[in-house]
Design a protein around this motif. Structure first.
Motif, mmCIF file in Angstrom:
data_model
loop_
_atom_site.group_PDB
_atom_site.id
_atom_site.type_symbol
_atom_site.label_atom_id
_atom_site.label_comp_id
_atom_site.label_asym_id
_atom_site.label_seq_id
_atom_site.Cartn_x
_atom_site.Cartn_y
_atom_site.Cartn_z
ATOM 1 N N LYS A 1 0.856 -1.189 0.000
ATOM 2 C CA LYS A 1 0.000 0.000 0.000
ATOM 3 C C LYS A 1 0.891 1.238 0.000
ATOM 4 O O LYS A 1 1.941 1.232 0.635
ATOM 5 C CB LYS A 1 -0.879 -0.004 1.255
ATOM 6 N N GLN B 1 5.482 1.101 11.997
ATOM 7 C CA GLN B 1 5.052 0.639 10.672
ATOM 8 C C GLN B 1 5.249 1.758 9.658
ATOM 9 O O GLN B 1 5.377 2.925 10.041
ATOM 10 C CB GLN B 1 3.550 0.348 10.673
ATOM 11 N N GLU C 1 3.001 3.053 8.080
ATOM 12 C CA GLU C 1 1.881 3.972 8.321
ATOM 13 C C GLU C 1 2.171 4.954 9.459
ATOM 14 O O GLU C 1 1.651 6.068 9.458
ATOM 15 C CB GLU C 1 0.609 3.180 8.659
ATOM 16 N N ARG D 1 0.754 -10.822 13.460
ATOM 17 C CA ARG D 1 -0.144 -10.005 12.660
ATOM 18 C C ARG D 1 -1.513 -10.659 12.718
ATOM 19 O O ARG D 1 -1.601 -11.896 12.701
ATOM 20 C CB ARG D 1 0.330 -9.975 11.220
#
Ligand code: ATP
Ligand code: MG
Length: 589
Positions: free
Chosen positions: A233, A369, A371, A470
């Motif tokens: 992403k 992360q 993000e 995860r």
């Protein structure tokens, strides 16, 4: 359980937990951001990284030390670039972009080995308000073209040989690309049609270039995630992220101006940009830049010869050093090294303890992360390490665990020891602001004012966070939820095992059974006896319900280029399913 006591060094971090908590309580992002603002207002990462030092005492210091080959005497050659030189190169690069009509809001992709032009290019583009997306230079042609296309890149910075091998043939797939800037590795001019010679443009450019007006909310960086769980992403980050880069450099890495810092990550991964470029410059330290691939002996040589004092690396690298054996570690003294940190994957307790016993320093795991843009949870140098834990949230970071309710709301878990999804309260400056072209996916990451990380963890009564796995990798077996990390840790406790990866394999009776893959340390061979021994060891430590039912040997485990084990690929191969997006897979995996 063994606890490793804090190191006694000159710390930026409050040296005991009570003071640390007090720092957290009085911490203010706004105050930190004020200290980094430009004189006339506004915020720009490159201003903080280079511009503000020009003419001052830091200007003449070495910012980046580029390592070269190892000579016959065992010494590695080096080329230094000072803060002032880097600032000049960045300003020239800004002018190059302006001359080509590239401005604020345009996107520049970088596909380059770790050469000075990469660093000058990133900083010069940020000064220009141009969004930067660094990619791994080891990516193949398709992953590069796909990302440039997705990001609508207007300009690409690369080298002649990478262009010839990977980009030229894909040029038509990248219709938004207006300019390709080439650096020739040999130092010669280049004249490939449809490209521009960056060095010639830089030589022609003026040294003067005002910084473009940017605010903390203007986009600065586009980073693709590692693709461990699926298609990567594109996470969009803003200039305001600089406040996190600075703060985490202070509290998680304990950077002091006289440090020599080595972040081993490639800028194609967020760690290699946030901590391989930006954070060390914000603290005025000297960064070691090594373009070579992992090699245990070379790495020990670098730590020794370059007097590295703070070292930031990844669990796979540490496990490879463990595999290479302690003898090599002892051959190269490291009196200057005072702090080691690791990120990217769960760090098994064995590795932390090996660090202490063999390298002479425990390894400080930290968690974040793509993000989050910067370190969120860390074992800081200030407090005791519990091996196997990711540490505690840094000042300014409110990390919680949540339980999902059937109505899509979440409940914050207060009880220590209970497992939940790790979530962060919105408000830290380096939070990503979008997934590229995927508004819906972005929205799904948030519930109320919480960002949901997709990772499962536990928190103990002392506030330490423990990684479970995860959410995508958790194995459901006979009513138990099994975190792969717990099983992998136990396997890695066995002296024969170098690395372990665990997957769930569908089973008609119990749902899924646990299957493990192991690589071995030097001097061990995989046979039925060792398999039985490992199965027995795991069963004894974990109990029959959680222990693997099957263990297979693997010469290598598949890793992403950022060093993470791709468990989904092991699973796909095991089940004979399509491999999915493997654009980030390390070659030879
Ligand atoms: P994708 O999101 O594309 O599947 P990715 O999550 O691996 O890839 P990154 O952003 O590079 O991409 O990695 C962040 C993830 O790495 C975290 O969500 C976590 O699962 C793992 N991770 C990072 N640091 C640690 C750590 N210290 N302990 C355990 N896991 C970690
Ligand atoms: Mg992820």
């Amino acid at each position: 359980m063994e606890v490793i006591r804090k190191t006694e060094v000159d710390l930026r971090v409050p040296p005991n937990f009570d003071d640390y908590v007090a720092t957290r309580e009085s911490f203010s992002w706004a105050r930190m951001a004020d200290g980094l603002a430009m004189p006339g207002g506004g915020c720009n990462i490159a201003y903080c990284a280079v511009d503000r030092y020009v003419g001052g005492p830091t200007g003449t210091k070495t910012a980046l030390r580029f390592l070269g080959d190892t000579g016959p005497d065992g010494n590695i050659t080096a080329r230094d670039v000072s803060y002032d030189e880097l600032a000049t190169l960045a300003r020239r690069f800004t002018n190059v972009l302006r001359r080509l009509g590239i401005g604020k809001g345009d996107t520049m992709f970088v596909v380059s080995p770790r050469i000075p032009e990469l660093y000058a290019g990133v900083l010069g583009a940020l000064r220009n308000g141009t969004v930067v997306s660094p990619l791994f230079s080891a990516f193949g042609p398709e992953p590069i073209a796909m990302r440039v296309q997705l990001g609508g890149g207007s300009v690409l910075l690369t080298t002649s040989s990478l262009y010839r091998r990977k980009i030229a043939k894909m040029r038509e797939e990248m219709p938004t690309l207006r300019h390709v800037l080439l650096v020739d590795e040999s130092g010669a001019p280049t004249d490939i049609p449809g490209t521009e010679d960056l060095r010639a443009l830089m030589a022609d450019a003026s040294d003067d270039a005002e910084i473009t007006e940017t605010t903390a909310d203007d986009p600065a960086l586009l980073h693709f995630t590692s693709g461990t769980t699926g298609t990567p992403k594109g996470a969009v980050h803003v200039h305001g992220a600089v406040t996190t880069h600075y703060t985490t450099g202070l509290y998680a890495l304990d950077l002091h101006p006289d440090d020599t810092f080595w972040c081993t990550a490639d800028p194609g991964w967020v760690t290699g940009t946030s901590y391989g470029i930006i954070a060390p410059l914000l603290h005025g330290v000297t960064s070691i830049i090594d373009p070579a691939d992992f090699d245990a002996e070379r790495w020990y040589r670098i730590l020794e010869q370059q007097d590295v004092s703070v070292w930031y690396t990844a669990p796979t690298a540490i496990r490879m050093l463990m595999k290479a054996g302690g003898e090599l570690a002892h051959k190269f003294p490291r009196p200057q090294l005072r702090f080691i940190a690791s990120v990217g994957e769960p760090l098994n307790p064995e590795a932390v303890i090996w660090g202490r016993d063999v390298l002479g320093l425990p390894i400080h795991d930290n968690w974040w992360q793509t993000e989050t843009g910067g370190i969120m949870i860390a074992n800081t140098p200030a407090f005791d390490i519990k091996p196997g834990s990711m540490g505690r949230p840094l000042p300014g970071i409110d990390a919680v665990l949540v339980r999902h309710n059937p109505d899509h709301s979440v409940t914050v878990i207060d009880t220590p020891g209970e497992e939940g999804e790790l979530a962060l309260r919105v408000g830290w400056p380096s939070m990503f602001r979008a997934y590229l072209n995927n508004e819906e996916r972005y929205r799904k990451c948030f519930v109320d004012d919480l960002y949901l990380s997709g990772d499962l963890a536990k928190r103990d009564e002392d506030g330490y966070f423990w990684f479970v796995g995860r959410a995508d990798d958790v194995i459901k077996s006979a009513g138990h939820l099994i975190g792969p990390f717990e099983v992998e840790n136990v396997l890695m406790e066995h002296p024969a095992v170098a690395e372990a990866a665990v997957i769930g394999k569908p089973d008609p009776i119990v749902g899924e059974v646990v299957k493990a893959f192991v690589t071995l340390r030097r001097g061990y061979e995989f046979d039925d006896k060792l398999r039985r021994e490992l199965l027995g060891h795991a069963r004894k430590k974990l109990g029959a319900a959680v222990a693997p039912k099957e263990i297979d040997y693997a010469a290598h485990l598949p890793h992403t280029r950022s060093g993470k084990i791709m468990r989904r690929l092991l699973k796909a191969r095991e089940l004979g399913l399509p491999e999915g997006d493997i654009s980030t897979l390390e070659s030879g995996s």
